[in-house]
Write a protein that holds these residues in place. Structure first.
Motif, short mmCIF file in Angstrom:
data_model
loop_
_atom_site.label_atom_id
_atom_site.label_comp_id
_atom_site.label_asym_id
_atom_site.label_seq_id
_atom_site.Cartn_x
_atom_site.Cartn_y
_atom_site.Cartn_z
N LYS A 58 -2.97 12.88 7.51
CA LYS A 58 -4.02 13.90 7.47
C LYS A 58 -5.02 13.73 8.61
N THR B 97 -4.49 19.56 -8.01
CA THR B 97 -3.19 19.14 -7.50
C THR B 97 -3.13 17.65 -7.17
N SER C 141 -3.15 14.92 -2.89
CA SER C 141 -2.23 15.95 -3.37
C SER C 141 -0.84 15.70 -2.77
N PRO C 142 0.23 16.01 -3.51
CA PRO C 142 1.58 15.71 -3.01
C PRO C 142 1.91 16.40 -1.68
N ASP C 143 1.41 17.61 -1.50
CA ASP C 143 1.65 18.35 -0.26
C ASP C 143 0.48 18.10 0.68
N VAL C 144 0.74 17.44 1.80
CA VAL C 144 -0.34 17.10 2.73
C VAL C 144 -1.05 18.35 3.25
N ARG C 145 -0.37 19.50 3.23
CA ARG C 145 -1.00 20.73 3.68
C ARG C 145 -2.16 21.12 2.76
N THR C 146 -2.03 20.82 1.48
CA THR C 146 -3.13 21.08 0.54
C THR C 146 -4.33 20.21 0.87
#
Length: 310
Positions: free
Chosen positions: A34, A247, A287-292
């Motif tokens: 991130k 999330t 959150s599992p999705d780094v985009r989140t």
């Protein structure tokens, strides 16, 4: 104190260096990526410019020792943390990792100087609130807010205010400043989350598992303005962790993406209207999705840009 409101040339400063995205073993649960993606997204969309990115230097031993013990700092420099101490931190030790931590701490110090003139400054990393004077834990090695606060206090007596809205209590920060009335520590966090042994902040608000937007934002709106009015701090350190999201793998709360954005908006609007300088560090997000994670962190910058009009 509110001179930045009358500064027509004020700008945002963002402390960042590529060393922030330190390589970790495959499968490590900390989302180090991130720290590369956040500035990349902010630059791509035009929320920040290359000229606003500040590459910090290395924080001096003299400054670190205003907060951390000589024994602990020597272990970091000498790569002599025990396996147990490394597990407690959550990262395998390396010279590059120590350099990274010293640069993050210096970035937060540099941001204090910038915020005094311009109102606000950001560190892409930092918010390492689980670091105690003599040890690190919870992915935190040096406590950047504590290091910066003690540096400021070594120069001038003033009132500082740490607003910690990460989902985990700022236990290291609370312990470091437990007997220091010049630094008020406020932590609103998951009551049944790590750290399982809580320290005592000047004000702790433990949240129940599953707390959502209404409860979270209601408590913040009922609490922050009165603290600002009472303390009238010369500077606020804001830890804007996004592990409050529904999330998040470790957060246990149910705050929405928009609720997280509203949190940042309320903090910044409250401080801006009071003419109080603000230094921001990102804190956690899992959150599992780094985009989140990246989207939530980027919202913090976007909201600040709108409010401070820098």
């Amino acid at each position: 104190m509110n001179g930045f409101l009358n500064n027509p040339s004020r700008r945002i400063q963002v402390a960042y260096d590529p060393i922030y995205a330190h390589p970790l073993p495959d499968g490590h649960r900390f989302p180090m990526l991130k720290y590369e993606l956040i500035p990349g997204q902010l630059l791509y969309e035009g929320t920040i410019t290359e000229q606003e990115i500040h590459h910090p230097g290395i924080c001096s031993d003299e400054t670190v020792l205003l907060t951390h013990t000589r024994e602990y700092l020597d272990k970091l420099h000498g790569q002599s943390l025990s396996p147990q101490e490394q597990r407690r931190i959550g990262f395998p030790q390396s010279p590059a990792l120590t350099t990274r931590e010293l640069m993050i701490a210096q970035g937060t110090i540099d941001n204090c100087r910038h915020a005094i003139s311009n109102g606000i400054a950001f560190n892409v990393a930092g918010g390492t609130h689980h670091a105690f004077a003599g040890h690190g834990e919870g992915f935190c090695m040096l406590n950047d807010f504590a290091v910066a606060a003690n540096y400021l206090l070594s120069l001038e007596q003033q009132q500082l205010f740490i607003v910690d809205l990460d989902v985990h209590q700022g236990n290291g920060t609370a312990r470091i400043f437990e007997d220091n009335p010049a630094v008020f520590t406020f932590s609103m966090h998951g009551g049944h989350n790590y750290p399982f042994h809580k320290e005592k902040s000047d004000l702790d608000i433990p949240l129940p598992d599953g707390a959502g937007d209404d409860l979270y934002l209601g408590l913040l709106r009922d609490t922050l303005p009165s603290l600002v009015d009472r303390l009238r701090p010369s500077l606020v350190f804001y830890l804007s962790g996004v592990d409050i999201l529904s999330t998040d793998k470790f957060g246990k709360l149910k705050v929405s993406m928009d609720g997280c954005r509203q949190r940042d908006e309320f903090v910044f609007q409250t401080l801006y209207e009071a003419g109080i300088h603000c230094v921001v560090s990102m804190g956690g997000g899992y959150s599992p999705d780094v985009r989140t994670i990246v989207e939530a962190h980027c919202n913090t910058f976007r909201v600040a840009r709108e409010i401070y009009q820098a």
